[in-house]
Design a protein around this motif. Structure first.
Motif, PDB file in Angstrom:
ATOM      1  N   VAL A  62     -14.045 -11.922   6.458  1.00  0.00           N
ATOM      2  CA  VAL A  62     -12.922 -11.241   5.806  1.00  0.00           C
ATOM      3  C   VAL A  62     -13.369 -10.609   4.488  1.00  0.00           C
ATOM      4  O   VAL A  62     -12.941  -9.498   4.139  1.00  0.00           O
ATOM      5  N   THR A  63     -14.249 -11.279   3.752  1.00  0.00           N
ATOM      6  CA  THR A  63     -14.779 -10.710   2.517  1.00  0.00           C
ATOM      7  C   THR A  63     -15.509  -9.402   2.795  1.00  0.00           C
ATOM      8  O   THR A  63     -15.364  -8.421   2.064  1.00  0.00           O
ATOM      9  N   SER A  64     -16.295  -9.367   3.871  1.00  0.00           N
ATOM     10  CA  SER A  64     -17.003  -8.143   4.243  1.00  0.00           C
ATOM     11  C   SER A  64     -16.021  -7.029   4.580  1.00  0.00           C
ATOM     12  O   SER A  64     -16.195  -5.880   4.163  1.00  0.00           O
ATOM     13  N   LEU A  65     -14.968  -7.349   5.323  1.00  0.00           N
ATOM     14  CA  LEU A  65     -13.976  -6.342   5.696  1.00  0.00           C
ATOM     15  C   LEU A  65     -13.280  -5.768   4.473  1.00  0.00           C
ATOM     16  O   LEU A  65     -13.085  -4.544   4.355  1.00  0.00           O
ATOM     17  N   LEU A  66     -12.893  -6.621   3.535  1.00  0.00           N
ATOM     18  CA  LEU A  66     -12.166  -6.167   2.359  1.00  0.00           C
ATOM     19  C   LEU A  66     -13.060  -5.401   1.388  1.00  0.00           C
ATOM     20  O   LEU A  66     -12.648  -4.394   0.807  1.00  0.00           O
ATOM     21  N   SER A  67     -14.279  -5.867   1.191  1.00  0.00           N
ATOM     22  CA  SER A  67     -15.160  -5.248   0.204  1.00  0.00           C
ATOM     23  C   SER A  67     -15.708  -3.910   0.662  1.00  0.00           C
ATOM     24  O   SER A  67     -16.159  -3.109  -0.161  1.00  0.00           O
ATOM     25  N   ASN A  68     -15.635  -3.647   1.964  1.00  0.00           N
ATOM     26  CA  ASN A  68     -16.164  -2.385   2.487  1.00  0.00           C
ATOM     27  C   ASN A  68     -15.070  -1.382   2.825  1.00  0.00           C
ATOM     28  O   ASN A  68     -15.285  -0.461   3.608  1.00  0.00           O
ATOM     29  N   MET A  69     -13.888  -1.575   2.244  1.00  0.00           N
ATOM     30  CA  MET A  69     -12.837  -0.552   2.291  1.00  0.00           C
ATOM     31  C   MET A  69     -12.323  -0.345   0.875  1.00  0.00           C
ATOM     32  O   MET A  69     -12.397  -1.258   0.042  1.00  0.00           O
ATOM     33  N   ASP A  70     -11.815   0.852   0.578  1.00  0.00           N
ATOM     34  CA  ASP A  70     -11.294   1.090  -0.761  1.00  0.00           C
ATOM     35  C   ASP A  70      -9.805   0.773  -0.813  1.00  0.00           C
ATOM     36  O   ASP A  70      -9.178   0.447   0.198  1.00  0.00           O
ATOM     37  N   ASP A  71      -9.212   0.849  -1.998  1.00  0.00           N
ATOM     38  CA  ASP A  71      -7.816   0.451  -2.186  1.00  0.00           C
ATOM     39  C   ASP A  71      -6.859   1.309  -1.367  1.00  0.00           C
ATOM     40  O   ASP A  71      -5.852   0.808  -0.843  1.00  0.00           O
ATOM     41  N   ASP A  72      -7.135   2.604  -1.257  1.00  0.00           N
ATOM     42  CA  ASP A  72      -6.263   3.474  -0.463  1.00  0.00           C
ATOM     43  C   ASP A  72      -6.284   3.079   1.002  1.00  0.00           C
ATOM     44  O   ASP A  72      -5.253   3.135   1.690  1.00  0.00           O
ATOM     45  N   GLN A  73      -7.449   2.690   1.497  1.00  0.00           N
ATOM     46  CA  GLN A  73      -7.546   2.292   2.900  1.00  0.00           C
ATOM     47  C   GLN A  73      -6.828   0.975   3.168  1.00  0.00           C
ATOM     48  O   GLN A  73      -6.332   0.758   4.265  1.00  0.00           O
ATOM     49  N   LYS A  74      -6.747   0.120   2.167  1.00  0.00           N
ATOM     50  CA  LYS A  74      -6.035  -1.142   2.335  1.00  0.00           C
ATOM     51  C   LYS A  74      -4.575  -0.917   2.715  1.00  0.00           C
ATOM     52  O   LYS A  74      -3.974  -1.726   3.426  1.00  0.00           O
ATOM     53  N   LYS A  75      -4.010   0.187   2.226  1.00  0.00           N
ATOM     54  CA  LYS A  75      -2.609   0.483   2.531  1.00  0.00           C
ATOM     55  C   LYS A  75      -2.410   0.775   4.006  1.00  0.00           C
ATOM     56  O   LYS A  75      -1.295   0.674   4.523  1.00  0.00           O
ATOM     57  N   ASP A  76      -3.482   1.173   4.690  1.00  0.00           N
ATOM     58  CA  ASP A  76      -3.382   1.576   6.092  1.00  0.00           C
ATOM     59  C   ASP A  76      -3.971   0.556   7.054  1.00  0.00           C
ATOM     60  O   ASP A  76      -4.030   0.807   8.259  1.00  0.00           O
ATOM     61  N   VAL A  77      -4.443  -0.572   6.539  1.00  0.00           N
ATOM     62  CA  VAL A  77      -5.109  -1.555   7.387  1.00  0.00           C
ATOM     63  C   VAL A  77      -4.505  -2.942   7.164  1.00  0.00           C
ATOM     64  O   VAL A  77      -4.313  -3.365   6.017  1.00  0.00           O
TER      65      VAL A  77
END
Length: 424
Positions: A62-77
């Motif tokens: 989960v750390t890898s998934l979160l650290s390899n996306m930016d904040d804008d992408q978090k809104k869509d994932v």
């Protein structure tokens, strides 16, 4: 820690409400708050997890998934983690571990943590042993089918697309953008896009197909492992060939299987978590090579500032070339070329040189770069010419990588960075 369960009757736009479970099934979830939108998000990533003997990988995954996306992408994932242990002590330990590690992402709704209800397994009974596997093994993979099926049903309404992962993987940087890009590149209908060559890792489906896939998993839960069932599903949906994106985006890191005592040191051959280090100016070029291309590792990937690399299909021989032809002559300050990779360290250019060509002859069906100047030899698969202008006093039309001796390993060109002089 307090947990609660509640059913969802409908989605309420822009209203804060607990993460609740659709489908009328009773499930215990973490007491967390999310924003629920009428407009569905881009992607849901589903991860089933159980406690393993010796090693746990879910936090790393989960750390890898979160650290390899930016904040804008978090809104869509959205990441949905299914805690699938039958032992309530193990389940609670995983809940506490996840809450401690990802409290903010859970509270903001980027992560859902759920568990299967006991009633899910009320009809679970293994009466067949297929593929000459032991009863314990068949029971383990059969329960996986139940867990995956439930996870898909929960996730079906959350987003446009759903991706299945395991709990012991890492991802490449920019994986969300690369998934979007690969979807956009499809010019005909598809059922499943694959972002890992292994098992049931990195398989992407349209969310509206999940109910049917989850039903098929339950229908043949003891006959087939999920690794086989998804292939049958794809064929039933008239997708007869795999659509594997290379380089792949997910690498299997675990060695200890969720089946006690099983060691599974599988690695994806096509994964290289490589970000271009130099990112040169790289003006537009045409690329020509005498080397055959392996799968989709096309020449332009080595020159692009996006992730990706060129990989030859076979060993380079004396006289093989990899040529960059500029649209117009360029004044070049520096050229860096790196070959091989962390996963394929042997696939370097063992013997080669770089030539700068001042002129280009265009004959019928053929391009000839002429007036060559030697810029230097490769050393341990690498070349860095820091002051091209001290060697070449004129503008350059072509850059040619030339193989000077045969080698057994294939050739992987990881990055070509061309820097122009400030006045160019």
């Amino acid at each position: 820690m307090q947990y609660f369960a509640r059913s969802v009757a409908r989605w309420v736009p822009w209203r804060r409400s607990p993460v609740l479970v659709p489908l009328g099934l009773c499930v215990i979830v973490l007491q967390i708050v999310i924003i629920v939108r009428m407009e569905r998000e881009f992607l849901t990533i589903g991860i089933p997890t159980v406690k393993r003997q010796g090693d746990d990988y879910i936090i790393q995954t989960v750390t890898s998934l979160l650290s390899n996306m930016d904040d804008d992408q978090k809104k869509d994932v959205t990441i949905v983690i299914l805690v699938a242990d039958l032992d309530p002590v193990l389940r609670n330990a995983t809940f506490v571990q996840l809450q401690k590690s990802f409290e903010q992402d859970i509270s903001e709704g980027h992560i859902h943590v759920i568990q299967t209800p006991k009633t899910l397994y009320s009809s679970f009974k293994v009466t067949k042993q297929t593929y000459d596997q032991s009863k314990d093994y068949v029971t383990w993979r059969s329960k996986q089918n139940y867990d995956y099926s439930y996870l898909m049903r929960y996730s079906a309404k959350l987003s446009q697309y759903y991706m299945q992962l395991e709990d012991d993987v890492i991802t490449a940087r920019g994986y969300v953008s690369n998934i979007r890009q690969y979807i956009q590149q499809q010019n005909d209908s598809w059922t499943c896009l694959e972002f890992s060559e292994l098992g049931f890792i990195g398989k992407l489906y349209k969310s509206h197909d999940l109910d049917r896939l989850s039903q098929l998993l339950l229908m043949f839960f003891q006959e087939q492992p999920v690794d086989y069932t998804y292939l049958y599903f794809n064929m039933l949906m008239t997708q007869l060939q795999k659509r594997l994106r290379t380089p792949t985006l997910f690498q299997h890191k675990g060695t200890q299987s969720s089946l006690p005592g099983k060691i599974q040191p599988l690695k994806d051959r096509f994964f290289d978590n490589m970000v271009k280090k130099y990112k040169g100016d790289n003006p537009p070029v045409e690329i020509y090579t005498t080397l055959k291309t392996y799968l989709n590792f096309v020449p332009k990937l080595s020159y692009s500032n996006m992730e990706g690399y060129f990989w030859s299909d076979g060993s380079p021989g004396v006289g093989d070339t990899f040529v960059l032809v500029f649209e117009e002559p360029k004044s070049i300050e520096r050229v860096v070329i790196e070959t091989g990779s962390e996963s394929h360290p042997e696939d370097i250019l063992q013997h080669g040189k770089l030539l700068a060509s001042l002129t280009l002859l265009r004959n019928t069906g053929r391009l000839d770069c002429t007036n060559d100047i030697d810029l230097g030899d490769f050393s341990e698969g690498r070349l860095d010419v820091k002051d091209v202008r001290s060697i070449v006093k004129f503008k350059v039309m072509c850059l040619q990588i030339k193989v000077t001796r045969e080698q057994t390993p294939w050739l992987l060109i990881r990055e070509i960075a061309v820097f122009l002089t400030p006045s160019a």
